[in-house]
Design a protein around this motif. Structure first.
Motif, PDB file in Angstrom:
ATOM      1  N   GLU A   1       0.827  -1.207   0.000  1.00  0.00           N
ATOM      2  CA  GLU A   1       0.000   0.000   0.000  1.00  0.00           C
ATOM      3  C   GLU A   1       0.863   1.260   0.000  1.00  0.00           C
ATOM      4  N   VAL A   2       1.920   1.268   0.823  1.00  0.00           N
ATOM      5  CA  VAL A   2       2.813   2.432   0.856  1.00  0.00           C
ATOM      6  C   VAL A   2       3.572   2.560  -0.470  1.00  0.00           C
TER       7      VAL A   2
ATOM      8  N   ASP B   1       1.246   4.080  -2.970  1.00  0.00           N
ATOM      9  CA  ASP B   1       1.048   5.510  -2.700  1.00  0.00           C
ATOM     10  C   ASP B   1       2.222   6.333  -3.222  1.00  0.00           C
TER      11      ASP B   1
ATOM     12  N   ARG C   1       2.395   6.373  -7.123  1.00  0.00           N
ATOM     13  CA  ARG C   1       1.365   7.262  -7.637  1.00  0.00           C
ATOM     14  C   ARG C   1       1.726   8.722  -7.355  1.00  0.00           C
ATOM     15  N   ASP C   2       2.216   8.974  -6.173  1.00  0.00           N
ATOM     16  CA  ASP C   2       2.504  10.335  -5.724  1.00  0.00           C
ATOM     17  C   ASP C   2       3.548  11.017  -6.603  1.00  0.00           C
TER      18      ASP C   2
ATOM     19  N   ARG D   1      -2.699  -2.285  -8.281  1.00  0.00           N
ATOM     20  CA  ARG D   1      -3.102  -1.187  -7.400  1.00  0.00           C
ATOM     21  C   ARG D   1      -3.026   0.184  -8.049  1.00  0.00           C
TER      22      ARG D   1
ATOM     23  N   HIS E   1       2.402   8.798   6.515  1.00  0.00           N
ATOM     24  CA  HIS E   1       2.646   8.756   5.066  1.00  0.00           C
ATOM     25  C   HIS E   1       4.016   9.348   4.746  1.00  0.00           C
TER      26      HIS E   1
END
Length: 518
Positions: free
Chosen positions: A96-97, A100, A103-104, A126, A180
């Motif tokens: 998940e990280v 993120d 994508r970020d 994902r 995050h």
């Protein structure tokens, strides 16, 4: 800048120039593989052309999820040669990280080594990925094109670099242990002068035994730029590290303090020839003065502490000459501020404090980050009036030595004042039956913080909670006395090798911290 053409030359091109000077020298060692400087240089140029054939261009982000392989280093340099921002993920973060982060930072190409193909397949489900490239032939039916095979079909001739000084060179994320991760951006212009200023004429043989995504990557770059050899281990194993130091006549390495302790505690340490070591650099988290003194006695005057942050670059160093077991007060410091760096200790109102007073460490230097990726408000919080506010609490003494006493977020607010976790860890670690400790604040039923300590005893040690509490009371006073102490066989570490206080805090918040007992 090239003196003849006026064209900007990145640190990657400087490294490639160094490789060209001695094409036959051994540049990389990984297991049974030994790559010459010419082979590494050719691989970088071929891989850059292969990336370009896949549509990768200047200004785009290339994300790496790859271990300590020769191809990982070549891919980093190939992307840098094209003027791309390189974002190297810690492998130990959750899917998940990872998703993120990918994508970020608007990843154009995800480069993985074959060991991470399963994670690449998970990530492809994902988050949309334009390109997945693999550093070698994979197994199974996972996503990706073999980048090594593409590179094998390309020319190894010189390819001019496309980077410009203002382009983002690296995007480095915090370890994800405090929420995050933040994306820290530095430019190619800031990276032209790399390395910790190693001196001496002897050839460097540097051992990389922690992830290239962390400080070991800096060390590898510096070594190759200065005509040395990089020995790659897949990860940290104390026995394997000792064997490599002896076998490869390693002169330089980098370890986080918990890994240094594991090296010292390994049964092979006293029968291993470590006389080749000239610089054993450590940093990244708090260290125990008692254990540092023992390390000096075992390895000799080679310890070198480096204090810095991804946001700030290098800040200070405690040189081998200052690692004097007869002066334990120096071993509690982070050394003296590095050349070209300014440090000011400020109070909450921004006023600079005199020597000896505790406050936030603020830094100004050419290596301070450009900012956080697309987070202008967060950037403005930490970059104010040209100074980076590090979030570290410390002081500078009359002799100019900088001491870090805590992170702002780790400082424990208790009735009557503040408890600095590093100071309490130093006291606990000074007990002859304590190998290592971690101190953290845990809220009680009334949401007040209580001081909680997690302690690793030495083999055969039987020191108890009451004895350690009494020692703390005597040395630091009742305010520092832990409300609870639990004993474990070892501290959990983050992927970067630091004590995982987020995990420890979560465990301690359970029923009476029962999950921590061993």
């Amino acid at each position: 800048m090239d003196d003849t053409t006026g064209r900007f030359r990145s640190h990657v091109e400087e490294i490639l120039d160094a490789l060209e000077k001695e094409p036959d020298r051994e540049a990389l060692v990984h297991h049974d593989r030994r790559l010459t400087a010419a082979e590494l240089r050719g691989l970088v140029y071929a891989m850059a052309r292969a990336l370009r054939s896949q549509g990768v261009r200047r200004g785009q982000t290339v994300t790496l999820l790859a271990g300590n392989l020769p191809e990982t280093i070549a891919a980093r340099y190939a992307a840098g040669l094209l003027g791309c921002a390189v974002n190297h993920l810690y492998a130990g973060l959750s899917a998940e990280v990872h998703a993120d982060i990918i994508r970020d930072v608007e990843t154009r190409a995800l480069i993985v080594d074959p060991a991470h193909l399963d994670r690449a397949a998970d990530l492809a489900r994902r988050v949309p990925l334009e390109r997945v490239l693999v550093l070698g032939p994979g197994t199974g039916t996972g996503p990706g094109t073999d980048l090594s095979a593409l590179a094998a079909a390309e020319s190894t001739e010189v390819l001019q670099g496309a980077a410009r000084p203002q382009d983002i060179c690296t995007i480095r994320h915090t370890g994800g242990t405090t929420g995050h991760p933040k994306a820290i951006c530095t430019t190619f212009g800031q990276w032209v002068s790399i390395g910790p200023g190693w001196s001496g004429e002897e050839r460097i043989r540097a051992l990389v035994c922690t992830t290239l995504a962390h400080a070991a990557g800096f060390m590898a770059d510096t070594t190759l730029q200065r005509g040395g050899t990089v020995v790659l281990l897949d990860g940290f194993d104390a026995g394997a590290v000792l064997a490599a130091i002896e076998r490869e006549r390693v002169s330089h390495t980098f370890l986080l303090p918990p890994l240094l302790y594991q090296l010292m505690d390994h049964p092979d340490v006293d029968r291993t020839d470590t006389s080749s070591l000239r610089l054993l650099t450590y940093g990244g988290c708090a260290s125990s003065p008692a254990r540092l003194a023992a390390a000096v006695r075992r390895f000799g005057p080679v310890l070198n502490q480096f204090y810095g942050q991804n946001e700030a670059g290098g800040i200070s160093m405690l040189s081998p000459e200052d690692h004097d077991p007869r002066r334990p007060e120096l071993l509690r410091t982070a050394g003296k501020v590095m050349e070209g760096v300014e440090v000011a200790v400020r109070d909450p109102d921004g006023r600079q404090l005199p020597a000896g007073e505790h406050g936030e460490i603020c830094v100004r230097s050419p290596q301070v980050m450009k900012g956080y990726w697309k987070q202008p408000e967060l950037t403005a919080e930490v970059l104010r009036d040209g100074w980076l506010h590090t979030g570290d609490i410390g002081f500078v003494d009359e002799e100019g030595y900088l001491t870090i006493v805590d992170r702002l977020k780790d400082m424990i607010v208790v009735v009557g004042g503040h408890v600095y976790t590093v100071e309490l860890e130093d006291v606990l670690n000074s007990h002859p039956q304590v190998r290592q400790s971690a101190v953290l604040g845990v809220p009680d039923a009334n949401r007040m913080e209580r001081v909680h300590a997690v302690v690793v005893r030495t083999p055969g040690g039987d020191v108890g909670e009451e004895e350690l509490r009494a020692m703390v009371r005597e040395r630091k006073g009742a305010m520092y006395e832990p409300a609870s102490i639990v004993f474990v066989d070892e501290l959990p570490l983050t992927d970067a090798g630091k004590p995982d206080k987020k995990l420890l805090r979560g465990r301690a918040a359970g029923p009476a911290g029962s999950a921590l007992t061993s």
